[in-house]
Scaffold this motif. Structure first.
Motif, PDB file in Angstrom:
ATOM      1  N   LEU A 132       9.955 -34.599  70.836  1.00 58.50           N
ATOM      2  CA  LEU A 132       9.993 -33.189  70.462  1.00 58.50           C
ATOM      3  C   LEU A 132      11.419 -32.776  70.131  1.00 58.50           C
ATOM      4  O   LEU A 132      12.375 -33.271  70.733  1.00 58.50           O
ATOM      5  CB  LEU A 132       9.466 -32.320  71.606  1.00 58.50           C
ATOM      6  N   PRO A 133      11.594 -31.873  69.182  1.00 52.88           N
ATOM      7  CA  PRO A 133      12.949 -31.457  68.814  1.00 52.88           C
ATOM      8  C   PRO A 133      13.628 -30.720  69.958  1.00 52.88           C
ATOM      9  O   PRO A 133      12.985 -30.069  70.773  1.00 52.88           O
ATOM     10  CB  PRO A 133      12.717 -30.526  67.616  1.00 52.88           C
ATOM     11  N   GLY A 134      14.937 -30.816  69.990  1.00 50.38           N
ATOM     12  CA  GLY A 134      15.693 -30.187  71.068  1.00 50.38           C
ATOM     13  C   GLY A 134      15.915 -28.720  70.851  1.00 50.38           C
ATOM     14  O   GLY A 134      16.339 -28.014  71.747  1.00 50.38           O
ATOM     15  N   SER A 135      15.670 -28.226  69.665  1.00 48.21           N
ATOM     16  CA  SER A 135      15.826 -26.804  69.386  1.00 48.21           C
ATOM     17  C   SER A 135      14.700 -26.365  68.488  1.00 48.21           C
ATOM     18  O   SER A 135      13.938 -27.186  67.984  1.00 48.21           O
ATOM     19  CB  SER A 135      17.176 -26.533  68.712  1.00 48.21           C
ATOM     20  N   ILE A 136      14.594 -25.097  68.295  1.00 46.44           N
ATOM     21  CA  ILE A 136      13.491 -24.549  67.510  1.00 46.44           C
ATOM     22  C   ILE A 136      13.533 -25.071  66.085  1.00 46.44           C
ATOM     23  O   ILE A 136      14.581 -25.161  65.469  1.00 46.44           O
ATOM     24  CB  ILE A 136      13.534 -23.007  67.515  1.00 46.44           C
ATOM     25  N   GLN A 137      12.385 -25.455  65.608  1.00 47.13           N
ATOM     26  CA  GLN A 137      12.242 -25.918  64.234  1.00 47.13           C
ATOM     27  C   GLN A 137      11.543 -24.834  63.421  1.00 47.13           C
ATOM     28  O   GLN A 137      10.976 -23.903  63.967  1.00 47.13           O
ATOM     29  CB  GLN A 137      11.415 -27.216  64.199  1.00 47.13           C
ATOM     30  N   PRO A 138      11.578 -24.944  62.105  1.00 47.20           N
ATOM     31  CA  PRO A 138      10.845 -23.952  61.306  1.00 47.20           C
ATOM     32  C   PRO A 138       9.384 -23.896  61.717  1.00 47.20           C
ATOM     33  O   PRO A 138       8.760 -24.931  61.932  1.00 47.20           O
ATOM     34  CB  PRO A 138      11.012 -24.471  59.871  1.00 47.20           C
ATOM     35  N   VAL A 139       8.869 -22.702  61.882  1.00 49.10           N
ATOM     36  CA  VAL A 139       7.484 -22.526  62.305  1.00 49.10           C
ATOM     37  C   VAL A 139       6.593 -22.666  61.090  1.00 49.10           C
ATOM     38  O   VAL A 139       6.667 -21.874  60.161  1.00 49.10           O
ATOM     39  CB  VAL A 139       7.283 -21.143  62.960  1.00 49.10           C
ATOM     40  N   TYR A 140       5.757 -23.687  61.086  1.00 45.70           N
ATOM     41  CA  TYR A 140       4.926 -23.932  59.924  1.00 45.70           C
ATOM     42  C   TYR A 140       3.799 -22.914  59.858  1.00 45.70           C
ATOM     43  O   TYR A 140       3.231 -22.554  60.872  1.00 45.70           O
ATOM     44  CB  TYR A 140       4.339 -25.352  59.980  1.00 45.70           C
ATOM     45  N   GLY A 141       3.461 -22.493  58.667  1.00 48.44           N
ATOM     46  CA  GLY A 141       2.352 -21.560  58.499  1.00 48.44           C
ATOM     47  C   GLY A 141       2.754 -20.370  57.685  1.00 48.44           C
ATOM     48  O   GLY A 141       3.913 -20.151  57.380  1.00 48.44           O
ATOM     49  N   THR A 192      15.748 -20.327  75.503  1.00 44.89           N
ATOM     50  CA  THR A 192      16.921 -21.105  75.856  1.00 44.89           C
ATOM     51  C   THR A 192      16.828 -22.487  75.226  1.00 44.89           C
ATOM     52  O   THR A 192      15.841 -22.816  74.559  1.00 44.89           O
ATOM     53  CB  THR A 192      17.053 -21.219  77.389  1.00 44.89           C
ATOM     54  N   PHE A 193      17.849 -23.328  75.445  1.00 41.90           N
ATOM     55  CA  PHE A 193      17.917 -24.628  74.784  1.00 41.90           C
ATOM     56  C   PHE A 193      16.654 -25.449  75.039  1.00 41.90           C
ATOM     57  O   PHE A 193      16.186 -25.567  76.169  1.00 41.90           O
ATOM     58  CB  PHE A 193      19.136 -25.402  75.287  1.00 41.90           C
ATOM     59  N   ALA A 194      16.108 -26.016  73.959  1.00 37.48           N
ATOM     60  CA  ALA A 194      14.867 -26.803  73.974  1.00 37.48           C
ATOM     61  C   ALA A 194      13.637 -25.961  74.268  1.00 37.48           C
ATOM     62  O   ALA A 194      12.530 -26.482  74.317  1.00 37.48           O
ATOM     63  CB  ALA A 194      14.947 -27.950  74.971  1.00 37.48           C
ATOM     64  N   GLN A 195      13.823 -24.677  74.480  1.00 39.36           N
ATOM     65  CA  GLN A 195      12.726 -23.721  74.695  1.00 39.36           C
ATOM     66  C   GLN A 195      11.712 -24.245  75.714  1.00 39.36           C
ATOM     67  O   GLN A 195      10.522 -24.399  75.420  1.00 39.36           O
ATOM     68  CB  GLN A 195      12.061 -23.398  73.358  1.00 39.36           C
ATOM     69  N   PRO A 196      12.156 -24.513  76.947  1.00 48.60           N
ATOM     70  CA  PRO A 196      11.245 -25.089  77.947  1.00 48.60           C
ATOM     71  C   PRO A 196      10.076 -24.177  78.298  1.00 48.60           C
ATOM     72  O   PRO A 196       8.992 -24.659  78.634  1.00 48.60           O
ATOM     73  CB  PRO A 196      12.157 -25.312  79.162  1.00 48.60           C
ATOM     74  N   TRP A 240      21.842  -7.976  71.134  1.00 43.93           N
ATOM     75  CA  TRP A 240      21.086  -8.705  72.163  1.00 43.93           C
ATOM     76  C   TRP A 240      21.603 -10.142  72.281  1.00 43.93           C
ATOM     77  O   TRP A 240      21.759 -10.667  73.393  1.00 43.93           O
ATOM     78  CB  TRP A 240      19.593  -8.710  71.821  1.00 43.93           C
ATOM     79  N   ALA A 241      21.857 -10.797  71.160  1.00 47.06           N
ATOM     80  CA  ALA A 241      22.336 -12.176  71.189  1.00 47.06           C
ATOM     81  C   ALA A 241      23.695 -12.284  71.876  1.00 47.06           C
ATOM     82  O   ALA A 241      23.943 -13.213  72.652  1.00 47.06           O
ATOM     83  CB  ALA A 241      22.410 -12.734  69.767  1.00 47.06           C
ATOM     84  N   ILE A 242      24.578 -11.322  71.607  1.00 42.45           N
ATOM     85  CA  ILE A 242      25.910 -11.345  72.212  1.00 42.45           C
ATOM     86  C   ILE A 242      25.814 -11.171  73.725  1.00 42.45           C
ATOM     87  O   ILE A 242      26.543 -11.813  74.492  1.00 42.45           O
ATOM     88  CB  ILE A 242      26.794 -10.235  71.601  1.00 42.45           C
ATOM     89  N   ARG A 243      24.904 -10.325  74.170  1.00 47.52           N
ATOM     90  CA  ARG A 243      24.785 -10.032  75.603  1.00 47.52           C
ATOM     91  C   ARG A 243      23.924 -11.053  76.351  1.00 47.52           C
ATOM     92  O   ARG A 243      23.784 -10.972  77.570  1.00 47.52           O
ATOM     93  CB  ARG A 243      24.212  -8.630  75.802  1.00 47.52           C
ATOM     94  N   HIS A 244      23.323 -12.010  75.628  1.00 50.00           N
ATOM     95  CA  HIS A 244      22.511 -13.046  76.274  1.00 50.00           C
ATOM     96  C   HIS A 244      22.943 -14.415  75.735  1.00 50.00           C
ATOM     97  O   HIS A 244      22.209 -15.073  74.979  1.00 50.00           O
ATOM     98  CB  HIS A 244      21.023 -12.806  76.004  1.00 50.00           C
ATOM     99  N   PRO A 245      24.121 -14.865  76.111  1.00 45.94           N
ATOM    100  CA  PRO A 245      24.646 -16.125  75.561  1.00 45.94           C
ATOM    101  C   PRO A 245      23.864 -17.363  75.987  1.00 45.94           C
ATOM    102  O   PRO A 245      23.967 -18.401  75.342  1.00 45.94           O
ATOM    103  CB  PRO A 245      26.085 -16.167  76.095  1.00 45.94           C
ATOM    104  N   ALA A 246      23.069 -17.275  77.056  1.00 48.77           N
ATOM    105  CA  ALA A 246      22.300 -18.445  77.487  1.00 48.77           C
ATOM    106  C   ALA A 246      21.299 -18.880  76.429  1.00 48.77           C
ATOM    107  O   ALA A 246      21.000 -20.073  76.283  1.00 48.77           O
ATOM    108  CB  ALA A 246      21.567 -18.142  78.797  1.00 48.77           C
ATOM    109  N   SER A 247      20.773 -17.925  75.698  1.00 53.20           N
ATOM    110  CA  SER A 247      19.819 -18.254  74.635  1.00 53.20           C
ATOM    111  C   SER A 247      20.386 -17.935  73.262  1.00 53.20           C
ATOM    112  O   SER A 247      20.187 -18.688  72.307  1.00 53.20           O
ATOM    113  CB  SER A 247      18.514 -17.485  74.843  1.00 53.20           C
ATOM    114  N   GLY A 248      21.124 -16.817  73.166  1.00 48.22           N
ATOM    115  CA  GLY A 248      21.562 -16.389  71.850  1.00 48.22           C
ATOM    116  C   GLY A 248      20.362 -15.981  71.010  1.00 48.22           C
ATOM    117  O   GLY A 248      19.257 -15.781  71.520  1.00 48.22           O
TER     118      GLY A 248
END
Length: 522
Positions: free
Chosen positions: A16-25, A384-388, A315-323
């Motif tokens: 599985l990819p480590g980060s979000i991939q383009p959402v197909y559809g 967050t990273f890898a979207q667990p 929101w991204a600036i204030r939540h650096p864990a996910s961005g």
């Protein structure tokens, strides 16, 4: 035990990819399958030579082969020289010819019809004579005089009000012309009926709760579960989000303070969007904003897009864990529309926000930011990273469906369909790409009333949503057909009735499986 299952899942999902991939559809609402299903099946039977001898063996191969073939925009030009369109047009032409001959036969059987005048035509139809009708009259001398006339509304001879299927825009099935978010209230897709006695009683109950000195939030959640009336939805959502205090005396001061705090963030951080270490974040936001609900004019207005850019960047600036992660942009839209409806009486989808004052727009922007932040606080592990969070929810959905409907689960395994290939988007976007926005807003009424609605109850909604299409799923007998179906489910006509049934089934599943681990797992 849970650790072992988690370990096994990650081991099986090592690719599985480590980060979000383009959402197909498709981002656009799908074409109505009731109009296309028979044609697609007939075309597949008619083609003696298959387009591809080897079936796609993996989702990524399937994605490369199909690309975004099903993501057809309203502005795209179709290739009408392709064999499929030629076949379609030939079939349509034959059907049209037969219909015209039948109509002419009836006209000849009743000669008195030929003496009809414009007074016989309905008032809202205008009698014209087009060049094609004139040619038809010259080539068919046996036709009655009325056949040389046409209806301006339908452009057909004889004023018979038949659609011309040879017109370019009608070569593909027509999308239904219904509002996507207009008059978002307790309504079905067919329109807003007059308020019933029961609805008036419910609205009065909401007003009593909201006007009390200290709003009973438990009672408010109970009343909101079956849907919130449009008139009180903005303040109800603020309360259920935890953004607004229950005490009525504190609400005004709280709103003023939080709105000032948000625009303090704008002054402090927004100028840094041009700095090098924030360039990637801002660039991705800038790309995704125009893709947000592209069929709704409201979200294509430059002023609205600027508001969304500020909300997402802060929101991204204030939540650096996910961005910022693709998909978060969709989560702003329900809040923005609901808080906009507090100031707008007409259709929201076509409303020009430049007609609102600067203070009103600032209030809508700040409230949308804070409510979206409250929502994301409960599901931040989705981004967050890898979207667990999403990975775990997709795995849980697979296990749940295997217990609910083993036949559907086995059907997916038989044709090598992985749940991640379609359910990733369901979790990442909270079904917003699968439902019209009016349905999403109704769904979120319940999500905010339900404990852990966005993080936990959503799993059961997705399971109920999947089983809703079990017949259509079992009818598909190849990998590509299943993926195209699951990524283009025909929900464009859905309204409150369908969402109510979906939520009722989801609640039943939660009641049966949430506190029963032996039923939940194999």
């Amino acid at each position: 035990m849970a650790a072992d299952n988690s370990k096994q899942f990650w081991k099986r999902s090592a690719k599985l990819p480590g980060s979000i991939q383009p959402v197909y559809g498709a981002q656009h609402p799908p074409l109505d399958p009731r109009l296309t299903k028979n044609f697609i099946k007939e075309r597949s039977k008619a083609n003696a030579v298959p387009l591809k001898n080897k079936k796609a063996s993996s989702f990524h191969e399937f994605a490369r082969n199909t690309s975004d073939a099903w993501d057809i925009g309203d502005d795209e030009e179709e290739d009408f020289s392709a064999p499929s369109f030629q076949t379609l047009n030939s079939k349509v032409a034959l059907a049209t010819a037969a219909q015209v001959l039948e109509t002419h036969s009836k006209l000849r059987a009743k000669p008195e019809r030929s003496q009809s005048t414009t007074a016989d035509v309905p008032a809202n139809h205008k009698v014209i004579k087009s060049s094609s009708d004139a040619q038809l009259s010259r080539n068919s001398s046996n036709l009655p005089p009325s056949a040389s006339r046409g209806c301006a509304l339908c452009h057909t001879p004889g004023g018979t009000c038949l659609r011309n299927p040879l017109h370019k825009q009608q070569s593909l099935p027509l999308r239904p012309i219904i509002p996507l978010v207009a008059r978002i209230s307790d309504q079905n897709a067919s329109g807003a009926p007059p308020m019933t006695v029961r609805e008036k009683t419910r609205l009065e109950k909401f007003r009593q709760l909201l006007s009390s000195h200290n709003t009973d939030l438990d009672e408010l959640r109970k009343c909101s579960w079956p849907g919130v009336p449009r008139e009180v939805r903005p303040v109800t959502w603020r309360l259920l989000s935890g953004y607004l205090p229950a005490n009525t005396e504190r609400r005004r001061m709280t709103l003023q303070r939080k709105r000032e705090e948000y625009f303090g963030f704008i002054e402090q951080y927004y100028a840094s969007r041009n700095e090098e270490h924030h360039q990637d974040t801002y660039r991705q936001i800038h790309i995704d904003i125009p893709r947000t609900n592209p069929l709704i004019p409201l979200f294509q207005q430059p002023l609205v897009q600027e508001i969304f850019e500020r909300i997402l960047f802060i929101w991204a600036i204030r939540h650096p864990a996910s961005g910022y992660v693709q998909g978060i942009n969709d989560l702003v839209t329900p809040f923005f529309v609901v808080f906009l409806s507090e100031y707008v009486e007409e259709d929201v989808e076509n409303f020009d926000v430049t007609n609102l004052s600067q203070d009103v727009l600032r209030s809508i922007e700040a409230d949308s930011f804070w409510c979206m932040s409250k929502l994301l606080d409960g599901i931040q592990d989705n981004y967050t990273f890898a979207q667990p969070g999403i990975q775990k929810k997709v795995k849980a959905l697979e296990e749940l469906v295997s217990r609910i409907d083993e036949q559907v689960h086995g059907h997916f395994r038989r044709y090598e369909v992985e749940y991640l290939q379609f359910a990733f988007r369901w979790m990442n976007n909270l079904l917003m790409r699968e439902l019209p926005l009016r349905c999403t807003i109704r769904l979120w009424d319940t999500y905010q009333a339900e404990p852990e609605g966005f993080s936990h109850f959503h799993l059961y909604v997705c399971a109920a949503f999947l089983i809703k299409w079990r017949k259509e799923i079992l009818d598909e007998e190849d990998f590509q057909g299943l993926l195209l179906l699951l990524q283009n489910l025909p929900t464009i006509h859905w309204g409150n009735e369908e969402i109510g049934l979906l939520l009722a089934e989801a609640y039943r599943l939660k009641y049966m499986f949430a506190d029963a681990p032996n039923h939940y797992r194999r």
